[in-house]
Design an enzyme around this catalytic site. Structure first.
Site, PDB file in Angstrom:
ATOM      1  N   HIS A  64       0.845  -1.205   0.000  1.00 37.26           N
ATOM      2  CA  HIS A  64       0.000   0.000   0.000  1.00 37.26           C
ATOM      3  C   HIS A  64       0.871   1.242   0.000  1.00 37.26           C
ATOM      4  O   HIS A  64       2.086   1.157   0.116  1.00 37.26           O
ATOM      5  CB  HIS A  64      -1.017  -0.010   1.136  1.00 37.26           C
ATOM      6  CG  HIS A  64      -0.446   0.063   2.525  1.00 37.26           C
ATOM      7  ND1 HIS A  64       0.325  -0.929   3.066  1.00 37.26           N
ATOM      8  CD2 HIS A  64      -0.556   1.013   3.494  1.00 37.26           C
ATOM      9  CE1 HIS A  64       0.658  -0.599   4.306  1.00 37.26           C
ATOM     10  NE2 HIS A  64       0.149   0.578   4.590  1.00 37.26           N
ATOM     11  N   HIS A  66       1.364   3.917   1.972  1.00 35.02           N
ATOM     12  CA  HIS A  66       1.898   4.665   3.121  1.00 35.02           C
ATOM     13  C   HIS A  66       3.429   4.780   3.079  1.00 35.02           C
ATOM     14  O   HIS A  66       4.118   3.857   2.645  1.00 35.02           O
ATOM     15  CB  HIS A  66       1.458   4.017   4.437  1.00 35.02           C
ATOM     16  CG  HIS A  66       0.027   4.305   4.776  1.00 35.02           C
ATOM     17  ND1 HIS A  66      -0.722   3.503   5.601  1.00 35.02           N
ATOM     18  CD2 HIS A  66      -0.787   5.315   4.388  1.00 35.02           C
ATOM     19  CE1 HIS A  66      -1.946   4.000   5.704  1.00 35.02           C
ATOM     20  NE2 HIS A  66      -2.011   5.099   4.981  1.00 35.02           N
ATOM     21  N   ASP A  68       5.699   4.569   5.215  1.00 36.08           N
ATOM     22  CA  ASP A  68       6.536   3.583   5.911  1.00 36.08           C
ATOM     23  C   ASP A  68       6.539   2.228   5.194  1.00 36.08           C
ATOM     24  O   ASP A  68       7.034   1.226   5.723  1.00 36.08           O
ATOM     25  CB  ASP A  68       6.116   3.439   7.384  1.00 36.08           C
ATOM     26  CG  ASP A  68       4.706   2.909   7.551  1.00 36.08           C
ATOM     27  OD1 ASP A  68       3.801   3.383   6.836  1.00 36.08           O
ATOM     28  OD2 ASP A  68       4.493   2.017   8.402  1.00 36.08           O
ATOM     29  N   HIS A  69       5.979   2.205   3.953  1.00 39.87           N
ATOM     30  CA  HIS A  69       6.016   0.988   3.123  1.00 39.87           C
ATOM     31  C   HIS A  69       6.627   1.266   1.741  1.00 39.87           C
ATOM     32  O   HIS A  69       6.949   0.348   1.009  1.00 39.87           O
ATOM     33  CB  HIS A  69       4.604   0.406   2.965  1.00 39.87           C
ATOM     34  CG  HIS A  69       4.026   0.032   4.302  1.00 39.87           C
ATOM     35  ND1 HIS A  69       3.914  -1.261   4.722  1.00 39.87           N
ATOM     36  CD2 HIS A  69       3.609   0.804   5.339  1.00 39.87           C
ATOM     37  CE1 HIS A  69       3.429  -1.280   5.969  1.00 39.87           C
ATOM     38  NE2 HIS A  69       3.235  -0.037   6.364  1.00 39.87           N
ATOM     39  N   HIS A 122      -7.550  -0.805   5.466  1.00 36.64           N
ATOM     40  CA  HIS A 122      -6.520   0.089   6.017  1.00 36.64           C
ATOM     41  C   HIS A 122      -6.318   1.263   5.056  1.00 36.64           C
ATOM     42  O   HIS A 122      -6.321   2.422   5.453  1.00 36.64           O
ATOM     43  CB  HIS A 122      -5.238  -0.713   6.211  1.00 36.64           C
ATOM     44  CG  HIS A 122      -4.074   0.081   6.712  1.00 36.64           C
ATOM     45  ND1 HIS A 122      -4.037   0.648   7.961  1.00 36.64           N
ATOM     46  CD2 HIS A 122      -2.890   0.400   6.120  1.00 36.64           C
ATOM     47  CE1 HIS A 122      -2.874   1.284   8.114  1.00 36.64           C
ATOM     48  NE2 HIS A 122      -2.166   1.154   7.020  1.00 36.64           N
ATOM     49  N   ASP A 143      -0.189  -3.871   6.261  1.00 31.28           N
ATOM     50  CA  ASP A 143      -0.824  -3.412   7.508  1.00 31.28           C
ATOM     51  C   ASP A 143      -2.265  -3.907   7.606  1.00 31.28           C
ATOM     52  O   ASP A 143      -3.132  -3.194   8.130  1.00 31.28           O
ATOM     53  CB  ASP A 143      -0.817  -1.875   7.580  1.00 31.28           C
ATOM     54  CG  ASP A 143       0.573  -1.319   7.853  1.00 31.28           C
ATOM     55  OD1 ASP A 143       1.505  -2.108   8.098  1.00 31.28           O
ATOM     56  OD2 ASP A 143       0.720  -0.080   7.824  1.00 31.28           O
ATOM     57  N   HIS A 181       4.709  -4.831  10.751  1.00 33.47           N
ATOM     58  CA  HIS A 181       5.072  -4.171  12.014  1.00 33.47           C
ATOM     59  C   HIS A 181       5.160  -5.163  13.165  1.00 33.47           C
ATOM     60  O   HIS A 181       4.427  -6.159  13.196  1.00 33.47           O
ATOM     61  CB  HIS A 181       4.039  -3.103  12.393  1.00 33.47           C
ATOM     62  CG  HIS A 181       4.017  -1.919  11.477  1.00 33.47           C
ATOM     63  ND1 HIS A 181       4.866  -0.848  11.620  1.00 33.47           N
ATOM     64  CD2 HIS A 181       3.237  -1.639  10.405  1.00 33.47           C
ATOM     65  CE1 HIS A 181       4.614   0.040  10.675  1.00 33.47           C
ATOM     66  NE2 HIS A 181       3.622  -0.417   9.914  1.00 33.47           N
TER      67      HIS A 181
HETATM   68 FE    FE Z   1       2.639   0.687   8.235  1.00 32.52          FE
HETATM   69 ZN    ZN Z   2      -0.081   1.556   6.557  1.00 34.71          ZN
END
Ligand code: FE
Ligand code: ZN
Length: 268
Positions: A64, A66, A68-69, A122, A143, A181
């Protein structure tokens, strides 16, 4: 820059797990021909892992959009010239994407058949990658499912997320769950306090404390254990659902119970 790297052999491929940022995991899927990175939160640990493995990165798979990905997408593409695969639905939000995919697409990388699942909730364009293996199937779910939890509903409805979770629960119980995570113990604290005091949950907590105490990750888990212990998946069980709905005076359909548990976790 490589804090650690753990390796899981799946027969026709291996998965290398690399920690990043404060609690992210980045995965490298390795066959003879391909080294594909799932959700590079940042570039440096991936470059270090590739150096340690002595081979270049060939692909990036994003679950996805985001940051942090996808944070490492641009830098890794500049460094390795690797090709980036993500949700067609979310192509505008995935940095430097080369190939958009969606559920039903047969993605072939280095002799691996990788199935794509659309799992909105998400984010609206969240996808999962499933690799059917000689030894043990592997799910890369970003996530969506965590150890004993699920992602927050930033862009989807509870009904959408519940449908996505059900799709993942339909995978074989032995499937390894490579989520993005390390949230497991905190999620289990919530589960034990608010949702379930089952022996399975207590055993999961003891195992997590042991792993974390040794400096090891609690990820990957398995679909089977998550079905038994994950409070976000328990609404699939009729007995649990009815008891929980009774206790909280809500309707006992799965989406209502899931919505209530997800809300409780938001405020915990
Ligand atoms: Fe994440
Ligand atoms: Zn995420």
């Amino acid at each position: 820059m490589l804090a650690a790297m753990w390796t899981y052999e799946h027969g026709n491929f291996a998965v290398h797990q690399v920690p990043a940022l404060s609690d992210n995991f980045i995965y490298l899927i390795a066959t003879d021909d391909v080294l594909a990175c799932v959700d590079p939160a940042e570039a440096l640990p991936v470059v270090a892992a590739c150096e340690k493995l002595g081979r270049p990165l060939t692909h990036i798979l994003n679950t996805h959009h985001h940051w942090d990905h996808t944070g490492g997408n641009d830098e890794l593409k500049a460094h390795f010239g690797c090709s980036i695969i993500g949700a067609a639905h979310d192509a505008k939000r995935i940095p430097s994407i080369d190939q958009g995919v969606a559920e039903g697409d047969a993605l072939q990388l280095g002799g691996l058949d990788i199935a794509v699942l659309n799992i909105p909730g998400h984010t609206s364009g969240h996808i999962a990658f499933v690799i059917h293996a000689d030894k043990q199937d592997a799910l890369f779910c970003g996530d969506t499912i965590f150890g004993a939890g699920c992602g927050r509903l930033f862009e989807g409805t509870p009904a959408q997320m519940w449908a996505s979770l059900q799709k993942l629960m339909a995978l074989d119980d032995s499937t390894s769950v490579f989520c993005a995570h390390e949230y497991t113990l905190n999620n289990l604290d919530f589960c034990l306090t608010k949702i379930s005091q089952s022996d399975a949950v207590k055993t999961y907590i003891a195992w997590c404390k042991d792993m974390l105490g040794k400096g090891l990750p609690t990820i990957p888990g398995t679909i089977g254990r998550e079905k038994a212990c994950n409070p976000m998946l328990l609404p699939a069980q009729a007995d649990f659902r009815k008891a929980y709905a009774n206790l909280h005076a809500i309707s006992d359909d799965p989406v209502s119970v899931f919505t209530h548990i997800r809300e409780a976790r938001n405020h915990w």
